[in-house]
Scaffold this active site. Structure first.
Site, PDB file in Angstrom:
ATOM      1  N   GLY A 203       2.613  -3.878  -2.645  1.00  0.00           N
ATOM      2  CA  GLY A 203       3.491  -3.314  -1.620  1.00  0.00           C
ATOM      3  C   GLY A 203       4.472  -2.274  -2.117  1.00  0.00           C
ATOM      4  O   GLY A 203       5.397  -1.911  -1.390  1.00  0.00           O
ATOM      5  N   GLU A 237       0.478  -7.396  -8.154  1.00  0.00           N
ATOM      6  CA  GLU A 237      -0.871  -6.888  -7.830  1.00  0.00           C
ATOM      7  C   GLU A 237      -0.782  -5.667  -6.910  1.00  0.00           C
ATOM      8  O   GLU A 237      -1.177  -5.736  -5.744  1.00  0.00           O
ATOM      9  CB  GLU A 237      -1.729  -7.999  -7.208  1.00  0.00           C
ATOM     10  N   GLY A 239      -1.710  -2.052  -5.246  1.00  0.00           N
ATOM     11  CA  GLY A 239      -2.931  -1.309  -4.936  1.00  0.00           C
ATOM     12  C   GLY A 239      -2.580   0.161  -4.756  1.00  0.00           C
ATOM     13  O   GLY A 239      -2.771   0.988  -5.645  1.00  0.00           O
ATOM     14  N   ARG A 240      -2.014   0.466  -3.588  1.00  0.00           N
ATOM     15  CA  ARG A 240      -1.734   1.859  -3.214  1.00  0.00           C
ATOM     16  C   ARG A 240      -0.989   2.644  -4.295  1.00  0.00           C
ATOM     17  O   ARG A 240      -1.363   3.773  -4.616  1.00  0.00           O
ATOM     18  CB  ARG A 240      -0.896   1.860  -1.924  1.00  0.00           C
ATOM     19  N   CYS A 309     -14.757  14.699  17.919  1.00  0.00           N
ATOM     20  CA  CYS A 309     -14.449  14.997  19.323  1.00  0.00           C
ATOM     21  C   CYS A 309     -13.437  13.991  19.846  1.00  0.00           C
ATOM     22  O   CYS A 309     -13.714  13.234  20.780  1.00  0.00           O
ATOM     23  CB  CYS A 309     -15.727  14.944  20.149  1.00  0.00           C
ATOM     24  N   TYR A 337      -6.689   3.608   0.205  1.00  0.00           N
ATOM     25  CA  TYR A 337      -6.823   3.393   1.653  1.00  0.00           C
ATOM     26  C   TYR A 337      -7.206   4.718   2.329  1.00  0.00           C
ATOM     27  O   TYR A 337      -6.566   5.136   3.302  1.00  0.00           O
ATOM     28  CB  TYR A 337      -5.532   2.833   2.255  1.00  0.00           C
TER      29      TYR A 337
HETATM   30  C1  LIG Z   1      -3.265  -5.358   0.173  1.00  0.00           C
HETATM   31  C2  LIG Z   1      -2.710  -6.379  -0.750  1.00  0.00           C
HETATM   32  C3  LIG Z   1      -2.126  -5.996  -1.953  1.00  0.00           C
HETATM   33  C4  LIG Z   1      -1.901  -4.546  -2.332  1.00  0.00           C
HETATM   34  O1  LIG Z   1      -0.970  -3.953  -1.495  1.00  0.00           O
HETATM   35  P1  LIG Z   1      -0.475  -2.447  -1.741  1.00  0.00           P
HETATM   36  O2  LIG Z   1       0.439  -2.163  -0.611  1.00  0.00           O
HETATM   37  O3  LIG Z   1      -1.696  -1.600  -1.751  1.00  0.00           O
HETATM   38  O4  LIG Z   1       0.214  -2.437  -3.076  1.00  0.00           O
HETATM   39  C5  LIG Z   1      -1.699  -6.986  -2.816  1.00  0.00           C
HETATM   40  N1  LIG Z   1      -1.840  -8.300  -2.500  1.00  0.00           N
HETATM   41  C6  LIG Z   1      -2.394  -8.698  -1.334  1.00  0.00           C
HETATM   42  C7  LIG Z   1      -2.527 -10.147  -1.054  1.00  0.00           C
HETATM   43  C8  LIG Z   1      -2.843  -7.767  -0.423  1.00  0.00           C
HETATM   44  O5  LIG Z   1      -3.369  -8.176   0.740  1.00  0.00           O
END
Ligand SMILES: *Cc1c(COP(=O)(O)O)cnc(C)c1O
Length: 359
Positions: A203, A237, A239-240, A309, A337
């Site tokens: 997050g 953990e 991601g983005r 469209c 994403y």
């Molecule tokens: C999507 C998700 C993440 C990664 O979130 P980001 O906003 O991309 O950092 C980490 N843990 C869980 C459980 C998620 O669902």
């Protein structure tokens, strides 16, 4: 905003749009994130972008991967046999509960009972939904995710010798600044006082209006070092915030026109390749490479759209720029994403090419 190697590759764009991945840029970014987090285990949340070449660059910098389905589990296990996997996600099937893992994030008492029913060994983190107010989030993971206090209390007596309670997991929101994540971390670590292990989720904020800005990894790392209790394992953990910056979507202008006073540039491809600006409701940051010789507009507000469209097929709205037919437009921050959340086959236009830049 656009690294030289990406600019050079974009200038050689053929007849279809292309995703250009800056692998050396990803490597440098992941290295600096790793360095900012001493004593904290770093996992990458694969759902942000599961591209194998990106995962190969990330792998030496991360302690493991967070996977949220049997599909992601098979994908990552095949690439990196033996690498620790944290298996999460709501609605796990019995088959998913049987998958080998380093940690399994249990979402409900019912899921834990089904896990016990497999008769297999498991190392479990209970996923918490503590109902903490979160400030400034792009998305809050309230609703069905994890368990409230009653759900956790129902789980605790069920653990056995085979199915071990290792700690707790919480992923509360996306798009948070370091200070807010640290405020939440302090509350979560107080809630999880008795747990030997805490996964604080992802997050970390990515600001699409400020492509040069980065999440405050140093501030976060220093803050976590101060919060960690002796003997406790901390894990995150993201991601983005790991992969967003290494991806670029390059495409070409096919038409420039004015409709009822408003200027539009129509680009090959569309949000079926890069859905991010539609889902997030932002203007995707971009640069125009002036390659074209066709009609155009100069220094005025232009709305950049794709070939679909639907009026929703918008990359950026009323952004002041100069653009002509034949120009190449390179959208930045398209590494997370982006392709993998897009509705690729809507209208049956060709898929983009994918190029992984190394030099
Ligand atoms: C999507 C998700 C993440 C990664 O979130 P980001 O906003 O991309 O950092 C980490 N843990 C869980 C459980 C998620 O669902």
């Amino acid at each position: 905003m656009i690294p030289a190697r990406v600019r050079e590759a974009a200038a050689r764009l053929g007849d279809t749009p292309a995703y250009l991945y800056d692998l050396p840029g990803l490597d440098a970014h992941a290295r600096s994130v790793r360095r900012a987090l001493p004593g904290v285990e770093l996992y990458y949340a694969v759902k942000a972008n599961p591209d194998p070449e990106l995962l190969r660059v990330l792998e030496p910098h991360v302690d493991g991967f967070e996977v949220s389905s049997a599909g992601e589990h098979a994908h990552v296990s095949a690439l990196f046999p033996g690498k620790p996997l944290a298996l999460g996600g709501p609605g796990k099937t019995d088959a998913e509960l049987r998958l080998p893992h380093h940690r399994l994030h249990v979402e409900s008492p019912g899921e834990l009972r089904r896990l016990l029913g497999t008769g297999l060994e498991a190392d479990v983190l209970v996923r918490l939904n503590p109902g903490l107010p979160v400030e400034g989030a792009a998305l809050t993971m309230s609703g069905p995710f994890g368990m409230d206090e009653a759900g956790v209390a129902e789980c605790l007596p069920l653990f056995t010798g085979r199915v071990r309670l290792r700690g707790a997991h919480a992923h509360l929101a996306s798009g948070l600044a370091a200070a807010e994540l640290l405020r939440l971390a302090a509350l979560l670590l107080a809630l999880g006082d008795g747990y030997e292990e805490m996964n604080l989720g992802g997050g970390m904020a990515v600001d699409y209006a400020a492509p040069q800005a980065r999440f405050g990894w140093e501030e976060y790392g220093e803050g976590l070092a101060g919060l960690r209790r002796p003997g406790q394992r901390l894990r995150i953990e993201p991601g983005r915030a790991l992969t967003a910056y290494c991806g670029f979507y390059a495409t070409r202008v096919v038409d420039v026109k004015r409709v009822r006073g408003r200027a539009y540039a129509i680009l090959l491809g569309g949000t079926h390749h890069l859905r991010t600006p539609v889902t997030k409701g932002h203007d995707q940051p971009f640069a125009v490479l002036p390659e074209g010789r066709g009609e155009g507009v100069a220094d005025e507000p232009v709305t950049l759209v794709g070939q679909l469209c639907t009026p929703k097929d918008v990359f950026a709205r009323d952004v002041v720029t100069s653009v002509r037919v034949g120009d190449v437009v390179v959208f930045a921050m398209a590494g997370a994403y982006a392709w993998n959340i897009s509705h690729h086959d809507f209208l049956m236009h060709p898929h983009p090419e994918f190029r992984h830049l190394t030099g």
